[in-house]
Design an enzyme around this catalytic site. Structure first.
Site, mmCIF file in Angstrom:
data_model
loop_
_atom_site.group_PDB
_atom_site.id
_atom_site.type_symbol
_atom_site.label_atom_id
_atom_site.label_comp_id
_atom_site.label_asym_id
_atom_site.label_seq_id
_atom_site.Cartn_x
_atom_site.Cartn_y
_atom_site.Cartn_z
ATOM 1 N N LYS A 129 42.198 41.144 39.956
ATOM 2 C CA LYS A 129 42.851 41.368 41.252
ATOM 3 C C LYS A 129 41.860 41.798 42.341
ATOM 4 O O LYS A 129 41.130 40.964 42.871
ATOM 5 C CB LYS A 129 44.008 42.351 41.073
ATOM 6 C CG LYS A 129 45.114 41.774 40.154
ATOM 7 C CD LYS A 129 46.281 42.710 40.020
ATOM 8 C CE LYS A 129 47.204 42.290 38.909
ATOM 9 N NZ LYS A 129 48.222 41.315 39.332
ATOM 10 N N TYR A 165 51.849 45.324 30.477
ATOM 11 C CA TYR A 165 51.569 43.882 30.432
ATOM 12 C C TYR A 165 50.064 43.695 30.561
ATOM 13 O O TYR A 165 49.439 44.284 31.445
ATOM 14 C CB TYR A 165 52.296 43.182 31.580
ATOM 15 C CG TYR A 165 51.996 41.709 31.742
ATOM 16 C CD1 TYR A 165 51.349 41.239 32.890
ATOM 17 C CD2 TYR A 165 52.367 40.778 30.772
ATOM 18 C CE1 TYR A 165 51.078 39.880 33.055
ATOM 19 C CE2 TYR A 165 52.102 39.414 30.939
ATOM 20 C CZ TYR A 165 51.455 38.966 32.080
ATOM 21 O OH TYR A 165 51.177 37.630 32.241
ATOM 22 N N ASP A 173 43.345 48.864 30.615
ATOM 23 C CA ASP A 173 43.659 47.665 31.392
ATOM 24 C C ASP A 173 43.823 48.109 32.857
ATOM 25 O O ASP A 173 44.871 48.597 33.258
ATOM 26 C CB ASP A 173 44.932 46.987 30.890
ATOM 27 C CG ASP A 173 45.212 45.715 31.679
ATOM 28 O OD1 ASP A 173 45.993 44.865 31.187
ATOM 29 O OD2 ASP A 173 44.662 45.565 32.783
HETATM 30 P P1 KE4 Z 1 46.521 37.545 35.476
HETATM 31 O O1 KE4 Z 1 46.295 36.672 34.271
HETATM 32 O O2 KE4 Z 1 47.934 37.369 36.052
HETATM 33 O O3 KE4 Z 1 45.432 37.444 36.516
HETATM 34 O O4 KE4 Z 1 46.448 39.082 35.013
HETATM 35 C C1 KE4 Z 1 47.274 39.516 33.961
HETATM 36 C C2 KE4 Z 1 47.467 41.007 34.068
HETATM 37 C C3 KE4 Z 1 46.788 41.822 33.189
HETATM 38 N N1 KE4 Z 1 46.911 43.177 33.231
HETATM 39 C C4 KE4 Z 1 47.717 43.765 34.162
HETATM 40 C C5 KE4 Z 1 47.840 45.260 34.172
HETATM 41 C C6 KE4 Z 1 48.440 42.970 35.105
HETATM 42 O O5 KE4 Z 1 49.250 43.581 36.003
HETATM 43 C C7 KE4 Z 1 48.307 41.574 35.066
HETATM 44 C C8 KE4 Z 1 49.061 40.675 36.032
HETATM 45 N N2 KE4 Z 1 50.067 41.328 36.814
HETATM 46 C C9 KE4 Z 1 51.178 40.502 37.272
HETATM 47 C C10 KE4 Z 1 52.106 41.383 38.116
HETATM 48 N N3 KE4 Z 1 52.653 42.466 37.430
HETATM 49 C C11 KE4 Z 1 50.699 39.348 38.076
HETATM 50 C C12 KE4 Z 1 51.792 38.638 38.809
HETATM 51 C C13 KE4 Z 1 52.243 37.393 38.097
HETATM 52 O O6 KE4 Z 1 52.348 37.399 36.842
HETATM 53 O O7 KE4 Z 1 52.501 36.427 38.815
#
Ligand code: KE4
Length: 432
Positions: A271, A143, A238
């Site tokens: 993060k 993701y 990523d």
């Molecule tokens: P954000 O847009 O949620 O800040 O980041 C997206 C993203 C991009 N790349 C990786 C590897 C990520 O894990 C994420 C976001 N992770 C999720 C949890 N697996 C955030 C939690 C959520 O969606 O509420």
């Protein structure tokens, strides 16, 4: 006693779709009522009923120091008094850029944004602008945020273009996004043989935390690097989840130890570098980053990019985790959690496999660690949900989904780890 979580959930659902501002928080995968958190401190947070939990979500990664670290609180309060947002450059953005560039040798320049999605989306656009090519390669189970071009699912069987995972994404938008199976070298070779000259970038989670915890194998990662180099495509890591979480060198530091001279061309971060506030980043070599506006033709912007309060939070977090001994301790505690859970599961005769790197861990209710998404999804959902709620009822909060990773913070103590293992022992008995 009224369940305030339930009451708040009902109220939230009347105004916010699903009652949450991000789907995974709704507990849809595990059932039950989401816990509305009122406050957090160190390794713990308390829900609306005043119930305390040991927190292994860490806000999905950012809270690596634990909640309310004094140095971070002080820096954020000071920054807030100086000003929330100016829409003009500040010195602290340079300091944070310096800290990221110093810790990530593959990055010459970095652009700060407000979310991982924004960083991933901008990385794709930059890769396409810098190479003049359209095709993106991603992997099933990874993701990279919810930008349209990245919301693509693998079709049945082999590599497929353009099957949107979400309504509202026209097939035209994902027609250039190729989805392959993670850790599948043959498919990777075939895809580059067929499309290599059109590939702008290959984007990958080097340790896939969105499949709970699946490592790219060394042969697979080696071929990703070699094939990108051979075909003039950019290799984008990523590291939104793994960056400064799996080690001070992030995941690329782990692979550089396994593959001599290894480095990606682009890196997406988030993060931890925001320490819990809205801040993410993307970086690459100078000649790629200088394609970005206002220097180059690739447009990218953001009102709150490099926000002064968020940079204070992120910069202080990075400085604290770089202090001597922090990562050794974090790694030791995470490893002891994983070993404790594995021993407890084995004792109860529960099929179980687990892995960890730095302050990130994952486990599976299966005897072998899965190597790809299809395998991860063979997990018995009901058994995972019993484990999830069994731990939750005992004050241990792990990710409410079997495909999400777990995180330990610097504030977790050996007693917290022991209490977690004891709770798991109880629940494993029920599962047996
Ligand atoms: P954000 O847009 O949620 O800040 O980041 C997206 C993203 C991009 N790349 C990786 C590897 C990520 O894990 C994420 C976001 N992770 C999720 C949890 N697996 C955030 C939690 C959520 O969606 O509420």
């Amino acid at each position: 006693m009224t369940d305030r979580n339930q009451a708040l959930f009902e109220r939230a659902k009347a105004l916010i779709p699903g009652g949450v501002n991000s789907p995974v928080r709704a507990f849809k995968a595990v059932g039950g009522t989401p816990r509305f958190i009122e406050r957090a401190e160190g390794a713990y947070f308390w829900d609306a009923n005043g119930q305390r939990y040991i927190d292994y979500i860490n806000s999905w990664g950012p809270m690596i120091l634990g909640h309310g670290h004094p140095a971070v609180l002080e820096a954020v309060q000071k920054a807030a008094i100086e000003g929330f947002s100016f829409g003009a450059p500040t010195e602290r953005e340079i300091e944070l850029a310096e800290a990221i560039v110093a810790a990530v040798p593959s990055i010459d320049m970095v652009r700060l944004v407000s979310s991982g999605t924004e960083a991933g989306m901008s990385t794709i656009r930059l890769a396409r602008g810098a190479t003049g090519r359209k095709t993106i390669i991603k992997f099933e189970g990874c993701y990279h945020g919810h930008a349209d071009a990245l919301l693509v699912k693998a079709g049945s069987g082999l590599a497929t273009f353009g099957n949107p995972t979400s309504a509202g994404v026209p097939p035209e938008v994902v027609q250039h996004t190729l989805v392959l199976e993670y850790n599948n070298v043959e498919q990777l070779e075939a895809a580059f043989a067929q499309h290599g000259k059109d590939v702008a970038c290959l984007i990958i989670e080097p340790i896939a935390g969105n499949m709970n915890f699946v490592r790219a194998s060394v042969p697979f990662m080696k071929r990703c690097r070699e094939l990108c180099t051979e075909h003039g495509a950019l290799l984008a890591f990523d590291e939104v989840m793994t960056g400064f979480r799996v080690g001070l060198g992030s995941a690329q530091g782990v692979y550089a130890k396994l593959i001599p001279g290894f480095e990606p061309d682009m890196t997406v971060m988030g993060k931890v570098i925001g320490g819990g506030m809205p801040l993410a980043a993307f970086g690459a070599k100078r000649e790629v980053m200088e394609q970005l506006a206002p220097l180059g033709p690739v447009y990218q912007a953001g009102t709150l990019s490099g926000n002064p309060v968020a940079t204070a939070c992120g910069l202080t977090t990075l400085r604290e985790i770089q202090k001597p001994g922090f990562f050794e301790e974090l790694t030791r505690k995470t490893r002891s959690l994983v070993d404790g859970l594995t021993a407890a599961a084995n004792e109860a005769g529960i099929p179980f496999s687990a892995d960890c790197e730095g302050g990130m861990f994952g486990f599976f209710l299966m005897p072998e660690l899965p190597q790809n998404y299809a395998k991860v999804m063979t997990t018995d959902n009901a058994r995972f949900n019993t484990l999830f709620h069994g731990l939750l009822d005992r004050g241990v909060y792990i990710a409410p989904a079997l495909y999400e990773a777990g995180f330990v913070s610097g504030a977790h103590t050996d007693d917290d780890i022991a209490a977690t293992v004891a709770a798991a022992k109880d629940v494993f008995k029920k599962l047996a």
